[in-house]
Scaffold this motif. Structure first.
Motif, PDB file in Angstrom:
ATOM      1  N   ILE A 130       0.854  -1.190   0.000  1.00 39.18           N
ATOM      2  CA  ILE A 130       0.000   0.000   0.000  1.00 39.18           C
ATOM      3  C   ILE A 130       0.887   1.235   0.000  1.00 39.18           C
ATOM      4  O   ILE A 130       2.000   1.236   0.523  1.00 39.18           O
ATOM      5  CB  ILE A 130      -0.980   0.041   1.194  1.00 39.18           C
ATOM      6  N   ASN A 131       0.376   2.263  -0.609  1.00 38.09           N
ATOM      7  CA  ASN A 131       1.036   3.554  -0.658  1.00 38.09           C
ATOM      8  C   ASN A 131      -0.059   4.592  -0.413  1.00 38.09           C
ATOM      9  O   ASN A 131      -0.938   4.766  -1.256  1.00 38.09           O
ATOM     10  CB  ASN A 131       1.702   3.757  -2.019  1.00 38.09           C
ATOM     11  N   ILE A 132      -0.043   5.237   0.741  1.00 39.70           N
ATOM     12  CA  ILE A 132      -1.086   6.186   1.133  1.00 39.70           C
ATOM     13  C   ILE A 132      -0.422   7.533   1.382  1.00 39.70           C
ATOM     14  O   ILE A 132       0.572   7.614   2.100  1.00 39.70           O
ATOM     15  CB  ILE A 132      -1.793   5.735   2.425  1.00 39.70           C
ATOM     16  N   GLU A 133      -0.971   8.587   0.790  1.00 44.28           N
ATOM     17  CA  GLU A 133      -0.429   9.906   1.073  1.00 44.28           C
ATOM     18  C   GLU A 133      -1.501  10.971   0.919  1.00 44.28           C
ATOM     19  O   GLU A 133      -2.514  10.764   0.262  1.00 44.28           O
ATOM     20  CB  GLU A 133       0.763  10.235   0.181  1.00 44.28           C
ATOM     21  N   VAL A 134      -1.270  12.092   1.563  1.00 44.71           N
ATOM     22  CA  VAL A 134      -2.123  13.270   1.442  1.00 44.71           C
ATOM     23  C   VAL A 134      -1.294  14.331   0.744  1.00 44.71           C
ATOM     24  O   VAL A 134      -0.165  14.610   1.144  1.00 44.71           O
ATOM     25  CB  VAL A 134      -2.586  13.780   2.826  1.00 44.71           C
ATOM     26  N   ALA A 135      -1.838  14.921  -0.309  1.00 47.65           N
ATOM     27  CA  ALA A 135      -1.154  16.012  -1.012  1.00 47.65           C
ATOM     28  C   ALA A 135      -1.984  17.271  -0.819  1.00 47.65           C
ATOM     29  O   ALA A 135      -3.065  17.401  -1.381  1.00 47.65           O
ATOM     30  CB  ALA A 135      -1.002  15.685  -2.485  1.00 47.65           C
ATOM     31  N   ALA A 136      -1.509  18.165   0.003  1.00 46.50           N
ATOM     32  CA  ALA A 136      -2.197  19.432   0.244  1.00 46.50           C
ATOM     33  C   ALA A 136      -1.214  20.594   0.097  1.00 46.50           C
ATOM     34  O   ALA A 136      -1.407  21.481  -0.720  1.00 46.50           O
ATOM     35  CB  ALA A 136      -2.829  19.445   1.625  1.00 46.50           C
ATOM     36  N   GLU A 137      -0.138  20.543   0.855  1.00 46.69           N
ATOM     37  CA  GLU A 137       0.841  21.624   0.818  1.00 46.69           C
ATOM     38  C   GLU A 137       1.630  21.624  -0.496  1.00 46.69           C
ATOM     39  O   GLU A 137       2.086  22.671  -0.957  1.00 46.69           O
ATOM     40  CB  GLU A 137       1.789  21.507   2.003  1.00 46.69           C
ATOM     41  N   ARG A 138       1.785  20.453  -1.123  1.00 49.38           N
ATOM     42  CA  ARG A 138       2.581  20.343  -2.353  1.00 49.38           C
ATOM     43  C   ARG A 138       1.816  20.728  -3.606  1.00 49.38           C
ATOM     44  O   ARG A 138       2.388  20.765  -4.689  1.00 49.38           O
ATOM     45  CB  ARG A 138       3.114  18.923  -2.507  1.00 49.38           C
ATOM     46  N   LEU A 139       0.529  21.021  -3.507  1.00 41.93           N
ATOM     47  CA  LEU A 139      -0.257  21.400  -4.678  1.00 41.93           C
ATOM     48  C   LEU A 139       0.143  22.791  -5.166  1.00 41.93           C
ATOM     49  O   LEU A 139       0.625  23.623  -4.387  1.00 41.93           O
ATOM     50  CB  LEU A 139      -1.746  21.389  -4.339  1.00 41.93           C
ATOM     51  N   ALA A 140      -0.075  23.051  -6.460  1.00 40.71           N
ATOM     52  CA  ALA A 140       0.231  24.376  -7.014  1.00 40.71           C
ATOM     53  C   ALA A 140      -0.532  25.461  -6.257  1.00 40.71           C
ATOM     54  O   ALA A 140       0.003  26.525  -5.962  1.00 40.71           O
ATOM     55  CB  ALA A 140      -0.116  24.403  -8.497  1.00 40.71           C
ATOM     56  N   ASN A 141      -1.786  25.197  -5.944  1.00 46.48           N
ATOM     57  CA  ASN A 141      -2.603  26.109  -5.135  1.00 46.48           C
ATOM     58  C   ASN A 141      -2.672  25.483  -3.744  1.00 46.48           C
ATOM     59  O   ASN A 141      -3.691  24.947  -3.336  1.00 46.48           O
ATOM     60  CB  ASN A 141      -3.992  26.254  -5.756  1.00 46.48           C
ATOM     61  N   SER A 142      -1.559  25.544  -2.997  1.00 50.51           N
ATOM     62  CA  SER A 142      -1.412  24.779  -1.760  1.00 50.51           C
ATOM     63  C   SER A 142      -2.446  25.130  -0.699  1.00 50.51           C
ATOM     64  O   SER A 142      -3.008  26.214  -0.669  1.00 50.51           O
ATOM     65  CB  SER A 142      -0.010  24.950  -1.190  1.00 50.51           C
ATOM     66  N   SER A 143      -2.654  24.154   0.162  1.00 52.35           N
ATOM     67  CA  SER A 143      -3.611  24.252   1.252  1.00 52.35           C
ATOM     68  C   SER A 143      -2.860  24.354   2.581  1.00 52.35           C
ATOM     69  O   SER A 143      -1.725  23.903   2.696  1.00 52.35           O
ATOM     70  CB  SER A 143      -4.496  22.999   1.255  1.00 52.35           C
ATOM     71  N   GLN A 144      -3.508  24.900   3.593  1.00 49.31           N
ATOM     72  CA  GLN A 144      -2.938  24.973   4.934  1.00 49.31           C
ATOM     73  C   GLN A 144      -3.229  23.712   5.745  1.00 49.31           C
ATOM     74  O   GLN A 144      -2.900  23.638   6.926  1.00 49.31           O
ATOM     75  CB  GLN A 144      -3.495  26.199   5.675  1.00 49.31           C
ATOM     76  N   LEU A 145      -3.837  22.698   5.108  1.00 43.51           N
ATOM     77  CA  LEU A 145      -4.171  21.447   5.788  1.00 43.51           C
ATOM     78  C   LEU A 145      -2.926  20.836   6.411  1.00 43.51           C
ATOM     79  O   LEU A 145      -1.888  20.702   5.754  1.00 43.51           O
ATOM     80  CB  LEU A 145      -4.788  20.461   4.796  1.00 43.51           C
ATOM     81  N   ASP A 146      -3.013  20.474   7.667  1.00 47.04           N
ATOM     82  CA  ASP A 146      -1.921  19.784   8.366  1.00 47.04           C
ATOM     83  C   ASP A 146      -2.440  18.397   8.732  1.00 47.04           C
ATOM     84  O   ASP A 146      -2.855  18.144   9.849  1.00 47.04           O
ATOM     85  CB  ASP A 146      -1.491  20.564   9.601  1.00 47.04           C
ATOM     86  N   ALA A 147      -2.422  17.493   7.751  1.00 49.91           N
ATOM     87  CA  ALA A 147      -3.024  16.163   7.897  1.00 49.91           C
ATOM     88  C   ALA A 147      -2.094  15.199   8.616  1.00 49.91           C
ATOM     89  O   ALA A 147      -0.894  15.416   8.725  1.00 49.91           O
ATOM     90  CB  ALA A 147      -3.379  15.606   6.520  1.00 49.91           C
ATOM     91  N   SER A 148      -2.679  14.117   9.098  1.00 50.48           N
ATOM     92  CA  SER A 148      -1.907  13.000   9.643  1.00 50.48           C
ATOM     93  C   SER A 148      -2.588  11.705   9.208  1.00 50.48           C
ATOM     94  O   SER A 148      -3.784  11.687   8.945  1.00 50.48           O
ATOM     95  CB  SER A 148      -1.795  13.079  11.165  1.00 50.48           C
TER      96      SER A 148
END
Length: 79
Positions: A18-36
């Motif tokens: 499995i490979n699980i990830e959240v992409a928020a800060e790395r987006l071109a229009n980045s988000s302030q989401l601080d996920a875990s």
């Protein structure tokens, strides 16, 4: 606010990866989401589950979490 989403999935008895990830800060229009991320395995039964945490990550790619695991046998998991 605090938002928790759970996803249940099964790994076949032959194993897998499995490979699980959240992409928020790395987006071109980045988000302030601080996920875990937290990954659990059911060590109980379907009728009486017992969820055990087997992996967790918060900041792999800056504030974006990532978990990658290889499994030699199957099971029921939740992330």
């Amino acid at each position: 606010g605090k938002d928790i989403d759970l996803y249940r999935f099964e790994i076949p008895s032959s194993g897998g990866a499995i490979n699980i990830e959240v992409a928020a800060e790395r987006l071109a229009n980045s988000s302030q989401l601080d996920a875990s991320l937290r990954l659990f395995r059911n060590e109980g039964t379907t009728a009486n589950p017992r969820w055990v945490e087997i992996a967790a990550n918060e900041d792999y790619f800056s504030k974006d979490p990532h978990i990658r695991l290889d499994f030699v046998s199957g099971g029921v998991y939740a992330v």
